[in-house]
Design an enzyme around this catalytic site. Sequence first.
Site, short mmCIF file in Angstrom:
data_model
loop_
_atom_site.label_atom_id
_atom_site.label_comp_id
_atom_site.label_asym_id
_atom_site.label_seq_id
_atom_site.Cartn_x
_atom_site.Cartn_y
_atom_site.Cartn_z
N GLY A 211 -2.67 95.70 -55.54
CA GLY A 211 -2.19 94.34 -55.83
C GLY A 211 -2.12 94.12 -57.32
O GLY A 211 -2.07 95.08 -58.09
N SER A 213 -3.13 92.75 -61.25
CA SER A 213 -4.30 93.05 -62.07
C SER A 213 -5.24 91.85 -62.20
O SER A 213 -6.43 92.03 -62.49
CB SER A 213 -3.87 93.53 -63.45
OG SER A 213 -3.06 92.56 -64.06
N ILE A 215 -6.20 89.83 -59.70
CA ILE A 215 -7.13 89.98 -58.57
C ILE A 215 -7.92 91.28 -58.73
O ILE A 215 -9.08 91.36 -58.32
CB ILE A 215 -6.38 90.01 -57.20
CG1 ILE A 215 -5.35 88.89 -57.10
CG2 ILE A 215 -7.36 89.93 -56.03
CD1 ILE A 215 -5.88 87.52 -57.05
N GLY A 216 -7.29 92.28 -59.34
CA GLY A 216 -8.00 93.55 -59.60
C GLY A 216 -9.30 93.29 -60.34
O GLY A 216 -10.33 93.92 -60.07
N GLU A 233 -5.04 99.99 -57.50
CA GLU A 233 -3.63 100.38 -57.58
C GLU A 233 -2.85 99.14 -58.00
O GLU A 233 -2.51 98.29 -57.17
CB GLU A 233 -3.16 100.89 -56.21
CG GLU A 233 -3.83 102.17 -55.77
CD GLU A 233 -3.36 103.40 -56.57
OE1 GLU A 233 -2.19 103.42 -57.00
OE2 GLU A 233 -4.17 104.32 -56.75
N CYS A 268 6.06 98.20 -56.95
CA CYS A 268 5.24 98.37 -58.16
C CYS A 268 5.86 99.32 -59.16
O CYS A 268 5.60 99.23 -60.35
CB CYS A 268 3.85 98.86 -57.77
SG CYS A 268 3.91 100.34 -56.74
P1 NAD Z 1 -1.00 90.18 -52.51
O1 NAD Z 1 -0.72 88.75 -52.83
O2 NAD Z 1 -0.69 90.69 -51.16
O3 NAD Z 1 -2.52 90.43 -52.89
C1 NAD Z 1 -3.11 91.69 -52.69
C2 NAD Z 1 -4.37 91.53 -51.87
O4 NAD Z 1 -5.31 90.76 -52.63
C3 NAD Z 1 -4.14 90.78 -50.56
O5 NAD Z 1 -4.72 91.50 -49.51
C4 NAD Z 1 -4.79 89.44 -50.79
O6 NAD Z 1 -5.32 88.86 -49.63
C5 NAD Z 1 -5.88 89.77 -51.78
N1 NAD Z 1 -6.26 88.61 -52.60
C6 NAD Z 1 -5.45 87.63 -53.05
N2 NAD Z 1 -6.17 86.74 -53.76
C7 NAD Z 1 -7.44 87.17 -53.76
C8 NAD Z 1 -8.67 86.67 -54.32
N3 NAD Z 1 -8.71 85.56 -55.04
N4 NAD Z 1 -9.79 87.39 -54.10
C9 NAD Z 1 -9.77 88.53 -53.38
N5 NAD Z 1 -8.64 89.03 -52.82
C10 NAD Z 1 -7.51 88.36 -53.01
O7 NAD Z 1 -0.22 91.14 -53.49
P2 NAD Z 1 0.21 90.94 -55.00
O8 NAD Z 1 -0.99 90.95 -55.86
O9 NAD Z 1 1.23 89.88 -55.15
O10 NAD Z 1 0.97 92.35 -55.12
C11 NAD Z 1 1.89 92.57 -56.11
C12 NAD Z 1 1.23 93.32 -57.26
O11 NAD Z 1 0.67 94.52 -56.77
C13 NAD Z 1 2.19 93.73 -58.33
O12 NAD Z 1 1.55 93.66 -59.58
C14 NAD Z 1 2.49 95.17 -57.99
O13 NAD Z 1 2.93 95.94 -59.08
C15 NAD Z 1 1.17 95.64 -57.48
N6 NAD Z 1 1.33 96.74 -56.54
C16 NAD Z 1 0.84 97.94 -56.89
C17 NAD Z 1 1.02 99.01 -56.03
C18 NAD Z 1 0.50 100.36 -56.39
O14 NAD Z 1 0.52 101.23 -55.53
N7 NAD Z 1 0.03 100.59 -57.59
C19 NAD Z 1 1.71 98.84 -54.83
C20 NAD Z 1 2.17 97.59 -54.51
C21 NAD Z 1 1.99 96.53 -55.37
#
Ligand code: NAD
Length: 499
Positions: A211, A213, A215-216, A233, A268
């Site tokens: 997801g 960065s 939330i990362g 990731e 991504c």
């Molecule tokens: P998303 O909104 O689905 O969130 C990812 C996960 O985080 C979900 O399961 C969600 O429930 C959880 N989440 C959301 N808020 C949270 C919180 N406050 N606390 C804990 N968990 C929480 O996805 P996103 O973040 O919109 O995804 C898009 C991003 O992910 C982009 O930056 C994209 O580049 C990156 N991405 C990376 C890869 C990779 O393989 N490196 C693949 C896909 C997407």
Amino acid sequence: MSKLEEAFISVIVDRSAMAKIFQMADASNLVTELRRNFDAGVTRGYEWRVTQLKKLLVICDKHEPEIVSALHDDLGKPELESSVYEVALLRNSIKLALKQLKDWMAPHKAKTSLTTFPASAKIVSEPLGVVLVISAWNFPFMLSIDPVIGAISAGNVVVLKPSELAPASSSLLAKLLKQYLDPSAVRVVEGAVTETTLLLEQKWDKIFYTGNSRIGRIIMTAAAKHLTPVSLELGGKSPVVIDSDTNLKITVRRIISGKWGCNNGQACISPDYILTTKEYAPKVIDALKKELEAFYGNNPMGSKDTSRIVNLNHFDRLSKMLEEKEVSNKIVYGGQKNRENLKISPTVLLDVPLDSLIMSEEIFGPLLPIVTLNNLEECFGVINSRPKPLAAYLFTKNHKLKKKFTKTVSAGGIVVNDTAVHFTLPTLPFGGVGESGIGSYHGKFSFDAFSHKKSVLFKSFLGDSAIRYPPYSRRKLGLLKTLVNSNLVDTFKVLLGLS
Ligand code: NAD
């Protein structure tokens, strides 16, 4: 009040009317139960792992139409993209794991030295234990199941938390994994921030998160509390450099395929912006227009070959980027949008300000700005002055430039003369660096991401030399130094009193 307590209370207040609420006790019981099952050793055996992997294969083989349909509901994803990028790639991943699992699991002999002589040594891959996989919405099957393949191959018990932003995929994943996989070791918890927060409060042996960065950082903070290792990731702004010494037609076709042909830029590793010279940019724009029209026709808003934007939040986020001052007047192709059906047409922009939103944040959608340079060498300064991207792409026939690019640019991965395709190669580790992530997976790298590499050294009772034991002496010191350096000649010299 702690964040967790707030989340806990919000569960009670906001959702008390619902029949089944995932609460703190559920999260804690789940992990306790799974830990018990892990400790019982069920998941450690080769047979168990193979059985589960084969079941995953059955899911791909028997349920492809349902998966394609869920992806269409969540994202309007074209069937070809769903079948190839989500199902077929997963199938490959599973087949590779099935074929190579014995090798992956086998202990590897390690060299020994004079210091430990006589001895033998090996590296044993052991499962980490109870692992949590949190996945994202854009490739909801691929990004959920692919890490689960690694977790199962490595012999872990696993909880998958799919993204709530792809609800049809999330509920199908929950249904299929429950139906096919061993429930004593593989579980799905559906939900959003509240549920994930409750899960994150537990002690895991590994958290694998895909997801953004922001939330990362939340994930890593929660993991730090228990010293839990993480794979993050993440994403970033992946640049594409186009040299004038290129095959322009193939170049733009491959850029289109990695951008609009990959979930309409919601990937991504999609090209985020193009860097080329001022002189060459008009040719790039003409070629892009021509090929985009050939692929999506005169009315790309009506094309069934691009996904829609996932939801209103993301649609509004992208609109804001597009409508910003000094950006909205830089559109050279596309720019149409429809909030009702969440469609934005393939859009190309020229020379937007470098401090605009569209050039500061990851775009993650169908907008593609072109930044022009006085000479191509400037691309290194632009890329390296920004956070490290997940991918960096270069199109050129010039060998010197290829060499300099692969040596100088730091990114999760680099592709020369194509975009996004490195994702499909299980022989390459897939992951970011710096702001684009921590750790990598795919193929054997997935197995390694969920394994601990245990050092095992076997010694016999032979050769119990006195030189390591007190009382210490100059001679013992000399001998030990030569032994630690594994220098046989010097060791003999010391033994013979010659040095
Ligand atoms: P998303 O909104 O689905 O969130 C990812 C996960 O985080 C979900 O399961 C969600 O429930 C959880 N989440 C959301 N808020 C949270 C919180 N406050 N606390 C804990 N968990 C929480 O996805 P996103 O973040 O919109 O995804 C898009 C991003 O992910 C982009 O930056 C994209 O580049 C990156 N991405 C990376 C890869 C990779 O393989 N490196 C693949 C896909 C997407």
